[in-house]
Write a protein that holds these residues in place. Sequence first.
Motif, short mmCIF file in Angstrom:
data_model
loop_
_atom_site.label_atom_id
_atom_site.label_comp_id
_atom_site.label_asym_id
_atom_site.label_seq_id
_atom_site.Cartn_x
_atom_site.Cartn_y
_atom_site.Cartn_z
N LEU A 1 0.85 -1.19 0.00
CA LEU A 1 0.00 0.00 0.00
C LEU A 1 0.88 1.23 0.00
O LEU A 1 1.93 1.26 0.66
CB LEU A 1 -0.89 0.03 1.24
CG LEU A 1 -1.82 -1.17 1.45
CD1 LEU A 1 -2.53 -1.04 2.79
CD2 LEU A 1 -2.82 -1.26 0.32
N ALA A 2 0.47 2.25 -0.71
CA ALA A 2 1.22 3.50 -0.70
C ALA A 2 0.93 4.24 0.60
O ALA A 2 -0.22 4.50 0.93
CB ALA A 2 0.85 4.37 -1.89
N THR A 3 1.98 4.54 1.36
CA THR A 3 1.84 5.32 2.59
C THR A 3 2.43 6.70 2.36
O THR A 3 3.23 6.92 1.45
CB THR A 3 2.56 4.64 3.76
OG1 THR A 3 3.94 4.51 3.45
CG2 THR A 3 1.97 3.29 4.07
N PHE A 4 2.02 7.61 3.19
CA PHE A 4 2.50 8.98 3.10
C PHE A 4 3.30 9.28 4.36
O PHE A 4 2.76 9.20 5.46
CB PHE A 4 1.31 9.94 2.98
CG PHE A 4 0.50 9.71 1.74
CD1 PHE A 4 0.78 10.42 0.59
CD2 PHE A 4 -0.51 8.77 1.71
CE1 PHE A 4 0.05 10.19 -0.57
CE2 PHE A 4 -1.24 8.53 0.57
CZ PHE A 4 -0.96 9.24 -0.58
N PHE B 1 3.55 7.42 9.38
CA PHE B 1 3.01 7.31 8.03
C PHE B 1 1.50 7.28 8.11
O PHE B 1 0.93 6.90 9.13
CB PHE B 1 3.49 6.01 7.37
CG PHE B 1 4.96 5.78 7.48
CD1 PHE B 1 5.85 6.50 6.70
CD2 PHE B 1 5.46 4.86 8.38
CE1 PHE B 1 7.22 6.29 6.81
CE2 PHE B 1 6.83 4.64 8.50
CZ PHE B 1 7.71 5.36 7.71
N THR B 2 0.85 7.65 7.03
CA THR B 2 -0.62 7.60 7.00
C THR B 2 -1.09 6.82 5.77
O THR B 2 -0.38 6.71 4.77
CB THR B 2 -1.24 9.00 6.97
OG1 THR B 2 -0.77 9.71 5.82
CG2 THR B 2 -0.92 9.78 8.22
N LEU B 3 -2.29 6.29 5.89
CA LEU B 3 -2.99 5.62 4.79
C LEU B 3 -4.30 6.34 4.57
O LEU B 3 -4.93 6.78 5.54
CB LEU B 3 -3.28 4.16 5.14
CG LEU B 3 -2.12 3.19 5.17
CD1 LEU B 3 -2.55 1.87 5.80
CD2 LEU B 3 -1.59 2.96 3.78
N PRO B 4 -4.75 6.45 3.33
CA PRO B 4 -6.06 7.08 3.11
C PRO B 4 -7.18 6.21 3.65
O PRO B 4 -7.07 4.99 3.69
CB PRO B 4 -6.14 7.20 1.58
CG PRO B 4 -5.17 6.20 1.06
CD PRO B 4 -4.10 6.05 2.09
N SER B 5 -8.25 6.84 4.07
CA SER B 5 -9.37 6.12 4.67
C SER B 5 -10.22 5.40 3.63
O SER B 5 -11.09 4.61 3.97
CB SER B 5 -10.26 7.08 5.45
OG SER B 5 -10.80 8.04 4.56
N THR B 6 -9.97 5.63 2.35
CA THR B 6 -10.79 5.05 1.29
C THR B 6 -10.38 3.63 0.93
O THR B 6 -10.96 3.03 0.02
CB THR B 6 -10.70 5.92 0.03
OG1 THR B 6 -9.33 6.06 -0.34
CG2 THR B 6 -11.31 7.29 0.27
N LEU B 7 -9.42 3.06 1.62
CA LEU B 7 -8.97 1.70 1.32
C LEU B 7 -10.08 0.69 1.61
O LEU B 7 -10.70 0.73 2.66
CB LEU B 7 -7.75 1.33 2.16
CG LEU B 7 -6.47 2.08 1.85
CD1 LEU B 7 -5.41 1.72 2.87
CD2 LEU B 7 -5.99 1.75 0.45
N ALA B 8 -10.30 -0.21 0.67
CA ALA B 8 -11.31 -1.25 0.84
C ALA B 8 -10.62 -2.57 1.15
O ALA B 8 -10.68 -3.51 0.36
CB ALA B 8 -12.15 -1.35 -0.42
#
Length: 91
Positions: free
Chosen positions: A35-38, A59-66
């Motif tokens: 997964l791409a993290t920021f 790091f953060t992940l977008p909340s839109t991940l399914a």
Amino acid sequence: LDKSRLTIVAYASSVTTGGTLKIQGSPDGTNYADLATFADGNTTGATSQDITADGTYVFTLPSTLAIKYIRANLSARTDGTYTVYLYGGAI
């Protein structure tokens, strides 16, 4: 928990050369993909993050991940101790 953002915090100690951290996700717990993290303060996502010194890495992940499952995969590790936490929401 606040699901507007998923935050990953990695603590590294006794690191001299480090390792590569990949956050991976899976819909079924068997088939994982990177997964791409920021990184904190960065607006460009990356599928791997190098940890080369002692410290705290955020790091953060977008909340839109399914996805249903998330894991931290530390590869190319040569030394040190790493602890990774996942938080639902911003910290």
